[in-house]
Design an enzyme around this catalytic site. Structure first.
Site, PDB file in Angstrom:
ATOM      1  N   CYS A 196      33.866  43.817  44.636  1.00 49.99           N
ATOM      2  CA  CYS A 196      34.211  42.630  43.835  1.00 49.99           C
ATOM      3  C   CYS A 196      34.584  41.460  44.742  1.00 49.99           C
ATOM      4  CB  CYS A 196      35.357  42.949  42.881  1.00 49.99           C
ATOM      5  SG  CYS A 196      35.823  41.529  41.845  1.00 49.99           S
ATOM      6  N   CYS A 223      38.131  37.033  37.833  1.00 49.46           N
ATOM      7  CA  CYS A 223      36.746  37.466  37.647  1.00 49.46           C
ATOM      8  C   CYS A 223      35.801  36.265  37.617  1.00 49.46           C
ATOM      9  CB  CYS A 223      36.633  38.268  36.354  1.00 49.46           C
ATOM     10  SG  CYS A 223      34.961  38.808  35.968  1.00 49.46           S
ATOM     11  N   CYS A 266      32.831  49.719  43.087  1.00 49.42           N
ATOM     12  CA  CYS A 266      32.942  48.475  42.318  1.00 49.42           C
ATOM     13  C   CYS A 266      34.221  47.717  42.665  1.00 49.42           C
ATOM     14  CB  CYS A 266      32.855  48.750  40.821  1.00 49.42           C
ATOM     15  SG  CYS A 266      34.083  49.897  40.164  1.00 49.42           S
ATOM     16  N   CYS A 304      28.548  37.269  37.196  1.00 48.72           N
ATOM     17  CA  CYS A 304      28.510  38.014  38.452  1.00 48.72           C
ATOM     18  C   CYS A 304      28.050  39.438  38.155  1.00 48.72           C
ATOM     19  CB  CYS A 304      29.907  38.030  39.082  1.00 48.72           C
ATOM     20  SG  CYS A 304      30.029  38.955  40.624  1.00 48.72           S
ATOM     21  N   ASP A 320      29.561  41.423  20.493  1.00 47.45           N
ATOM     22  CA  ASP A 320      30.409  40.677  21.422  1.00 47.45           C
ATOM     23  C   ASP A 320      30.892  39.356  20.818  1.00 47.45           C
ATOM     24  OD1 ASP A 320      31.727  40.238  23.814  1.00 47.45           O
ATOM     25  OD2 ASP A 320      30.017  39.286  24.778  1.00 47.45           O
TER      26      ASP A 320
END
Length: 384
Positions: free
Chosen positions: A210, A226, A206, A253, A146
């Site tokens: 959210c 987000c 999902c 989150c 990442d």
């Protein structure tokens, strides 16, 4: 690697997977580097501006979908996953306690970048050592966690690790999605694994759960909405329209993973490094907000949280305090911190104070209304 025949490569691949498991990965898969069918989706996502202020996403362009441009000579990508779900994670408990600071589960322990990169490097060294007895050519490998333009979920999908869910994360049928991904780019023509079948079906849990409606369509996330982006990546003011939707989430989150039915099968991690740190887990917003910068740096040493810096930490918690129930201590802390960090933090503190004071007024008005009702019921004067 002309001296390595197909039998050697099959045996080597089996060894690589065994070595990876011994190093603590729960799964190891092999992918080729053909990701061209992801380029159109990536470009459309960038064109829509869904990457927000993450300019590096745009500057890298299609290199993200072309591993051999990132590391010339790459022929395969070894994809790995490592579970991070800690025991006794108390997910719902903390989300349902608005005075507790909610931190995404992955960030409660040691920085996963360091843990996985070290193991991937060890895996690369094992491969090099094994090949030194067979072929004198140089084995080239490079680990990524990442930290570079890599389409890690697309690679994991091709490597058979799992499928990409509608929330854009990788899901494994036996392990859910509570795991980290890492990649080892390598110049060996290893046999590749087969992708697994997509198993989201008609489920849209999902998308529905959210808090900020950031999943604008299946497999499409608008980072600008987000909470993970807002609390971690964005250096700007958090839009006022989104602040009330963030609740007590101060770093990341987990909602889209919490609701995913496949996470019923998720296993807890065996890595002690990923177990929650007491200083971060289940602490009150007031406690976390009262930290000095020195305390913040001490308590987040070796943690992924440290990279956001103290200013964002204070900004995020100020928003959460604005969403929290009325609390005189919170108001005192907000006033005390004003002017101590930055103008940006102050703007969020002022917003939070407005929210807290509005709740105080509501409580007072509600009490007055109750007194009036009681007086009427008892036949007493209204000011009784």
């Amino acid at each position: 690697m002309s001296a390595i025949n197909s039998i050697d490569l099959v045996e080597l691949t089996n060894n690589i997977k065994a070595w990876g498991m011994a190093l603590g990965f729960q799964q190891v898969g092999i992918s080729d580097i053909d990701l061209h069918h992801h380029e159109a989706h990536l470009q459309a996502w960038l064109d829509a501006g869904y990457h927000g202020d993450m300019s590096f996403m745009e500057s890298h362009g299609m290199k993200r979908a072309r591993p051999d441009e990132l590391v010339p000579g790459t022929l395969r990508v070894i994809s790995v996953r490592m579970n991070y779900l800690p025991p006794d994670a108390s997910f719902a408990k903390h989300l349902n306690s608005p005075d507790i600071g909610y931190i995404s589960r992955y960030a409660l322990g040691r920085d996963y970048h360091k843990v996985l990169r070290k193991r991937l490097k060890q895996l690369g060294e094992k491969i090099t050592n094994a090949l030194s007895e067979i072929d004198s050519s140089t084995t080239q490998y490079r680990p990524f966690v990442d930290s570079a333009p890599v389409l890690e979920h697309a690679i994991a999908e091709k490597a058979g690790i799992g499928w990409t869910g509608k929330h854009s994360l990788t899901i494994n049928k036996e392990a859910g999605s509570w795991f980290f991904l890492g990649e080892l780019f390598i110049n060996l023509p290893l046999p590749v694994d087969k992708p697994v079948e997509e198993n989201c079906g008609s489920c849209t849990a999902c998308l529905t759960i959210c808090p900020t409606n950031a999943i604008v369509a299946p497999y499409k996330v608008d980072a600008r909405r987000c909470i993970s982006y807002l609390t971690i990546e964005s250096d700007e003011d958090i839009p006022e329209s989104l602040r009330p939707l963030m609740g007590n989430r101060i770093y990341g989150c987990d909602d889209c993973q919490l609701i995913c039915p496949w996470n019923r099968y998720a296993d807890v991690t065996t890595e002690a490094d990923f177990h929650p740190r007491q200083a971060l887990h289940g602490q009150s917003l007031n406690t976390l907000f009262s930290w000095s910068e020195e305390t913040f740096l001490k308590n987040t040493e070796g943690s992924p949280i440290r990279r956001i810096g103290y200013e964002k930490w204070q900004r995020n918690i100020a928003v959460a305090l604005g969403n929290a129930p009325f609390n005189e201590t919170s108001i005192s802390l907000l006033k005390e911190k004003r002017g101590m960090v930055s103008d940006r933090v102050d703007r969020h503190i002022n917003w939070a104070l407005d929210q807290q004071l509005n709740r105080k007024i509501d409580i007072q008005e509600n009490r007055q209304q109750k007194r009036l009702i009681r007086a009427v019921e008892k036949g007493l004067p209204r000011d009784a």
